[in-house]
Design a protein around this motif. Structure first.
Motif, mmCIF file in Angstrom:
data_model
loop_
_atom_site.group_PDB
_atom_site.id
_atom_site.type_symbol
_atom_site.label_atom_id
_atom_site.label_comp_id
_atom_site.label_asym_id
_atom_site.label_seq_id
_atom_site.Cartn_x
_atom_site.Cartn_y
_atom_site.Cartn_z
ATOM 1 N N SER A 163 0.806 -1.217 0.000
ATOM 2 C CA SER A 163 0.000 0.000 0.000
ATOM 3 C C SER A 163 0.835 1.261 0.000
ATOM 4 C CB SER A 163 -0.935 -0.003 1.220
ATOM 5 O OG SER A 163 -0.165 -0.087 2.419
ATOM 6 N N ALA A 164 2.117 1.149 0.395
ATOM 7 C CA ALA A 164 2.945 2.359 0.428
ATOM 8 C C ALA A 164 3.245 2.874 -0.966
ATOM 9 C CB ALA A 164 4.244 2.072 1.170
ATOM 10 N N PHE A 165 3.350 1.985 -1.907
ATOM 11 C CA PHE A 165 3.654 2.422 -3.274
ATOM 12 C C PHE A 165 3.027 1.420 -4.230
ATOM 13 C CE2 PHE A 165 5.859 4.970 -6.261
ATOM 14 C CZ PHE A 165 6.227 4.132 -7.299
ATOM 15 N N GLY A 166 1.958 1.823 -4.901
ATOM 16 C CA GLY A 166 1.244 0.914 -5.779
ATOM 17 C C GLY A 166 2.066 0.533 -6.996
ATOM 18 N N ARG A 167 1.832 -0.654 -7.497
ATOM 19 C CA ARG A 167 2.557 -1.092 -8.678
ATOM 20 C C ARG A 167 2.101 -0.315 -9.912
ATOM 21 N NH1 ARG A 167 2.328 -7.389 -9.273
ATOM 22 N NH2 ARG A 167 0.155 -7.023 -8.761
ATOM 23 N N HIS A 168 0.828 -0.074 -10.026
ATOM 24 C CA HIS A 168 0.294 0.643 -11.166
ATOM 25 C C HIS A 168 -0.801 1.594 -10.672
ATOM 26 C CE1 HIS A 168 1.661 -3.304 -12.657
ATOM 27 N NE2 HIS A 168 2.039 -2.649 -13.726
ATOM 28 N N CYS A 187 4.732 3.703 -13.548
ATOM 29 C CA CYS A 187 5.004 2.552 -14.392
ATOM 30 C C CYS A 187 6.295 1.893 -13.946
ATOM 31 C CB CYS A 187 5.106 2.998 -15.857
ATOM 32 S SG CYS A 187 5.881 1.799 -16.948
ATOM 33 N N ARG A 188 6.350 0.574 -14.056
ATOM 34 C CA ARG A 188 7.586 -0.156 -13.825
ATOM 35 C C ARG A 188 7.887 -1.016 -15.034
ATOM 36 N NH1 ARG A 188 8.746 -3.404 -8.595
ATOM 37 N NH2 ARG A 188 10.588 -3.701 -9.904
ATOM 38 N N THR A 189 9.051 -0.825 -15.616
ATOM 39 C CA THR A 189 9.457 -1.712 -16.702
ATOM 40 C C THR A 189 10.071 -2.972 -16.098
ATOM 41 O OG1 THR A 189 11.578 -0.587 -16.802
ATOM 42 C CG2 THR A 189 9.870 0.176 -18.301
ATOM 43 N N ILE A 190 10.085 -4.040 -16.871
ATOM 44 C CA ILE A 190 10.526 -5.325 -16.349
ATOM 45 C C ILE A 190 11.818 -5.783 -16.998
ATOM 46 C CG2 ILE A 190 8.182 -6.024 -15.788
ATOM 47 C CD1 ILE A 190 8.159 -7.699 -18.324
ATOM 48 N N SER A 191 12.426 -4.942 -17.849
ATOM 49 C CA SER A 191 13.644 -5.247 -18.610
ATOM 50 C C SER A 191 13.455 -6.534 -19.395
ATOM 51 C CB SER A 191 14.868 -5.284 -17.687
ATOM 52 O OG SER A 191 14.878 -6.448 -16.896
ATOM 53 N N GLY A 192 14.540 -7.196 -19.727
ATOM 54 C CA GLY A 192 14.422 -8.395 -20.543
ATOM 55 C C GLY A 192 14.373 -8.085 -22.021
ATOM 56 N N GLY A 193 15.266 -7.204 -22.505
ATOM 57 C CA GLY A 193 15.290 -6.882 -23.931
ATOM 58 C C GLY A 193 14.072 -6.085 -24.344
ATOM 59 N N ASP A 194 13.752 -6.128 -25.650
ATOM 60 C CA ASP A 194 12.635 -5.313 -26.114
ATOM 61 C C ASP A 194 11.290 -5.910 -25.733
ATOM 62 O OD1 ASP A 194 12.419 -7.417 -27.846
ATOM 63 O OD2 ASP A 194 12.659 -6.248 -29.675
ATOM 64 N N GLU A 195 11.282 -7.025 -25.025
ATOM 65 C CA GLU A 195 10.040 -7.524 -24.437
ATOM 66 C C GLU A 195 9.744 -6.802 -23.125
ATOM 67 O OE1 GLU A 195 7.926 -9.460 -25.706
ATOM 68 O OE2 GLU A 195 8.968 -10.428 -27.369
ATOM 69 N N GLY A 196 10.731 -6.019 -22.646
ATOM 70 C CA GLY A 196 10.550 -5.323 -21.389
ATOM 71 C C GLY A 196 9.602 -4.146 -21.479
ATOM 72 N N GLY A 197 9.327 -3.706 -22.707
ATOM 73 C CA GLY A 197 8.348 -2.657 -22.897
ATOM 74 C C GLY A 197 8.854 -1.279 -22.540
ATOM 75 N N GLY A 215 12.889 -0.639 -28.235
ATOM 76 C CA GLY A 215 14.252 -0.848 -28.695
ATOM 77 C C GLY A 215 15.225 -1.168 -27.583
ATOM 78 N N SER A 216 14.745 -1.543 -26.395
ATOM 79 C CA SER A 216 15.644 -1.800 -25.279
ATOM 80 C C SER A 216 16.280 -3.172 -25.400
ATOM 81 C CB SER A 216 14.878 -1.691 -23.961
ATOM 82 O OG SER A 216 13.828 -2.652 -23.936
ATOM 83 N N GLY A 217 17.307 -3.402 -24.628
ATOM 84 C CA GLY A 217 17.994 -4.680 -24.655
ATOM 85 C C GLY A 217 18.526 -5.049 -23.290
ATOM 86 N N ASP A 218 18.864 -6.322 -23.128
ATOM 87 C CA ASP A 218 19.467 -6.819 -21.906
ATOM 88 C C ASP A 218 18.603 -6.453 -20.704
ATOM 89 O OD1 ASP A 218 21.360 -8.224 -20.513
ATOM 90 O OD2 ASP A 218 22.681 -6.499 -20.216
ATOM 91 N N MET A 219 19.150 -5.707 -19.730
ATOM 92 C CA MET A 219 18.389 -5.338 -18.536
ATOM 93 C C MET A 219 17.968 -3.873 -18.575
ATOM 94 S SD MET A 219 20.229 -7.402 -15.421
ATOM 95 C CE MET A 219 18.861 -6.995 -14.326
#
Length: 827
Positions: A163-168, A187-197, A215-219
């Motif tokens: 409750s202190a900090f909502g995920r979304h 928003c929180r990105t989840i990394s994992g290349g361009d699947e991380g959003g 266009g992200s990559g790796d972490m």
């Protein structure tokens, strides 16, 4: 989170219906009320949640439902969105549904049912609002009061486990009166290349949406992403193929319009926008081609397409006519700039080009022309009444000349303007029939090369459909087809094409709004690097612009441009760098340091200010450095010195002494070379030339603060040296050495302790002695008193009679030449 709020946002959109109209009826262009279309939140088989409405005739009517689709199957048939599966991770759709109690399912990811709207659960609030809306719809009441009765200023969804900090969550309009935020996304990105959003993504592209990925990559995690691709047009009309509405249209170009047959359908007309660009597949040659040295950002493969902007569209029963304007601002006219006119333009010539209609004018001959000549010289440049700057009418179009001394139908084969004498030389298609005197009037008439006067795309000299264009490539030195041609073999227009996409554009202006007593025109990005407990704990790479590819770009391309348009007093302002840190670094040997403290007085200490770039010569590489140096105990000095290396490692060198030659402190072989030293040790406010630094500084020339020159080392003068003042040699037993012409012997002029001048011969090499210049008596020159020469045919009066030898040193005493004892010489 956006998918969980879909129901809510759809419901609050209903207040667009006004009180004066039935809740679900719309008024069409003819003034008749038609059934509204309602989106179904179930599937193809389930009924719409709103099945009927009461119209203005007080009768019930069936609702025409629309079912959203969430994709295409293998046969390209639509797939319905099964919203009840939204609670399942990995479902094809992303929309939520209400359960049987009107609540959002507990299984929804993130427990959105625990969200709160002003203290109440989100699902119960949505259910309450939806119940009021549906109740009013069923009885024909307006739905606006349903939302007025339940005002919503903010929506906050959070995970009850955190409750202190909502995920979304999303806040619209501010969380409270003391926290006004127009729109806030967490928003929180989840990394994992361009699947991380990405948290926020803008994409300007066409093609399958599966290619529009982060266009992200790796972490890496992406906060905001702005993508731009070379995109297809919104639609293509003509070209011998069906357009988006399935109709095969025919295209006819005019000087300032395009006629489309048959008339555009309602579906096709809906694609047009105000001032939309229209590009044709007709090109007047090439606008630019690739150069063999990649020079210039415009030297790329681009046909010289005709294009313009939609000004007006008129329909009749058989065709549609689009009026074309040459500039994107309607009717705009800027002094010294482009003027908007109803005419096509080309890529190479942004001005309206060419003008419609046949042009006629006259010009006079600058020189006489003989009979039978195929050359005529005119006064001035070729100047049709409507010519643009730099436009040669007789080169671009077919010019016909008229004069009594010319054959009928004589045309201009080529024209060349000479700016030095303001004349134009015409090469004509047929010889003159008679002589033409200077100042004779020649009549001109201009039409396009195909004999008409429409001046429309496809009807001009050099016009081609783009898939027919070839040119001589300077890269391969062979004929090549332009690389971006289309497959259409008949005239076509392309809707909404662009040649540049702005990823970000800020417009800041002061329009002096009423009571606007402040101005806010700064673009500022603040990076607060807090949280560290010691220096060096955190790392920030600021702004990075990265280009990748397989082939280098044209030389005129750039990575960053700062364009002030003669408004900004400062182009680039860098400050706040730590003392001793790099203000600027590059891979060219160009580095700038921030130095705000004086160096310690230790002999040999250096403090670099700037390394000024590395460059290679035919024999080695060099880098110029500007630095402070302690060369002696008297005072500090400033060096402008050269480093020399046999490798290109100096491109990374940051040290004036070559102790480490890159920012990674790797060492390569390089040495100190020539130095220009300001304030050399012991010569404050002076300047010196020499080699080395610190105790190893070896000056060859020193100029002190009074402009006196000291040469501590050997000085060689290979040409004449002229001294207009007094030259003093000596002081410490110095002398003047004179080298023989064969460089084998040296004699010296020096003085004794009494200041007497004498010569020291080079006895070691069997030579050296003082020799007077030789003359015969009759050739002795006029000389000053005391001047001595050797007289080759003179002798003394004291010579014995038996001695017939000639030659002795003679001295001019002011009245005659005398010998060594003062007697007049004989000859």
């Amino acid at each position: 989170m956006y998918f969980r709020l879909f129901v809510f946002t759809c419901l609050i959109a209903l207040p667009w219906v006004t009180k004066a109209q039935s809740a679900l009826a719309v008024q069409d262009a003819s003034g008749q009320y038609q059934a509204a279309q309602v989106a179904s939140f179930v599937n193809f088989t389930d009924p719409s949640p709103i099945r009927a409405y009461k119209g203005s005739d007080n009768q019930w009517h069936k609702v025409q439902p629309i079912v959203p689709i969430c994709g295409l199957d293998a046969k390209n048939s639509p797939l319905a969105c099964n919203f009840l599966d939204a609670r399942k991770l990995g479902a094809a759709n992303g929309l939520a549904s209400l359960d049987g109690s009107g609540h959002l399912p507990e299984e929804e990811l993130g427990s959105i049912d625990n969200a709160r709207v002003q203290g109440a659960s989100l699902s119960s609030t949505v259910s309450a609002i939806s119940a009021q809306i549906l109740g009013r719809v069923s009885t024909g009441q307006d739905v606006l009061s349903a939302l007025q009765a339940t005002p919503v200023n903010s929506i906050e969804a959070f995970n009850p486990a955190d409750s202190a900090f909502g995920r979304h969550y999303i806040i619209s309009g501010g969380h409270s009166a003391n926290d006004f935020v127009g729109e806030k996304h967490n928003c929180r990105t989840i990394s994992g290349g361009d699947e991380g959003g990405a948290c926020f993504q803008f994409i300007n592209a066409s093609g399958g949406s599966w290619t529009h990925r982060s266009g992200s990559g790796d972490m890496d995690g992406v906060n905001m992403e702005v993508d731009s691709y070379s995109s297809s047009p919104i639609d293509v009309i003509g070209g011998g193929t069906p357009s988006a509405d399935g109709v095969n249209y025919q295209i006819t170009f005019g000087s300032n319009f395009v006629k489309i047959t048959p008339a555009l359908s309602t579906k096709e007309l809906a694609l047009f926008r105000n001032r939309m660009s229209i590009t044709t597949n007709i090109a007047n040659g090439m606008s630019s081609v690739e150069s063999n040295d990649y020079s210039g950002i415009d030297n790329v493969d681009m046909p010289n397409y005709y294009h313009g902007y939609v000004s007006n569209i008129e329909n009749d029963s058989t065709s549609s006519t689009i009026t074309i304007e040459s500039y994107y601002y309607p009717g705009a006219s800027f002094p010294g700039s482009i003027q908007a006119q109803y005419i096509w333009r080309t890529m190479a010539n942004p001005s309206p080009y060419p003008y419609p209609g046949t042009q006629n004018w006259t010009q006079t001959t600058a020189q006489p022309t003989s009979s039978g000549s195929t050359t005529i010289i005119l006064t001035g440049a070729i100047s049709p009444p409507q010519a643009q700057n730099g436009q040669n009418a007789c080169a671009d179009w077919s010019c016909t000349l008229s004069n009594a001394s010319l054959h009928s139908g004589t045309t201009v084969s080529s024209a060349s303007y000479n700016s030095s004498n303001n004349t134009t030389t015409l090469n004509i298609s047929a010889p003159t029939t008679a002589a033409i005197s200077s100042g004779t009037t020649i009549s001109f008439s201009v039409e396009d090369a195909k004999g008409g006067n429409s001046f429309a795309p496809g009807n001009m000299k050099g016009d081609q459909i783009d898939n027919q264009i070839t040119y001589q490539s300077p890269v391969t030195n062979s004929a090549v087809k332009n690389s971006n041609f289309h497959s259409y073999t008949s005239p076509a227009i392309f809707l909404g094409q662009s040649v540049k996409d702005f990823n970000e554009y800020h417009l800041q202006a002061d329009y002096q709004p009423k009571d606007g007593i402040t101005r806010a025109h700064d673009n500022e990005y603040d990076f607060w690097m807090n949280g560290a407990d010691h220096d060096g704990q955190l790392e920030s790479r600021g702004l990075s612009l990265v280009w990748q590819g397989k082939h280098r770009l044209a030389t005129g391309s750039w990575m960053m441009r700062l364009a002030g348009f003669n408004l900004q007093p400062t182009g680039l302002y860098v400050d706040g760098v730590t003392n001793g840190g790099l203000e600027f670094r590059s891979d060219t040997g160009l580095f700038a340091f921030k130095q705000t403290t004086q160096e310690a007085k230790n002999i040999g200490t250096v403090t670099p200010s700037m390394m000024m770039g590395s460059v290679g010569s035919s024999s080695h590489y060099g880098q110029l450095g500007w630095y402070a140096s302690e060369d002696g105990p008297q005072n500090g000095s400033f060096h402008l010195g050269l480093l020399s290396s046999q490798t290109p490692s100096l491109a990374y060198n940051v040290d004036p002494l070559c102790r480490s030659t890159d920012v990674q402190h790797e060492e390569y072989a390089c040495t100190q070379a020539g130095q220009l030293v300001f304030d050399p040790a012991g010569y404050m406010n002076g300047i010196a030339l020499g080699i080395g630094q610190g105790v190893n500084f070896n000056p060859g020339l020193i100029v002190d603060s009074n402009a006196n020159v000291t040469i501590p080392k050997t000085m060689t003068i290979s040409q004449d040296a002229r001294v207009q003042g007094t030259m003093v040699v000596g002081g410490k037993g110095g002398s003047i050495g004179i080298v023989s012409s064969d460089n084998k012997r040296t004699s010296y002029l020096t003085t004794d302790s009494n200041g007497n001048l004498f010569m020291v011969p080079d006895r070691a090499n069997s030579g050296g002695g003082f020799r007077n210049y030789t003359f015969a008596y009759n050739n002795l020159p006029t000389a000053a008193q005391g001047t001595q020469f050797y007289c080759s045919d003179c002798y003394s009066q004291l010579r014995p009679a038996s001695n017939t030898d000639l030659g002795l040193v003679v001295t001019w005493n002011g009245s005659q030449w005398i010998d060594g004892v003062g007697m007049r010489v004989q000859h």
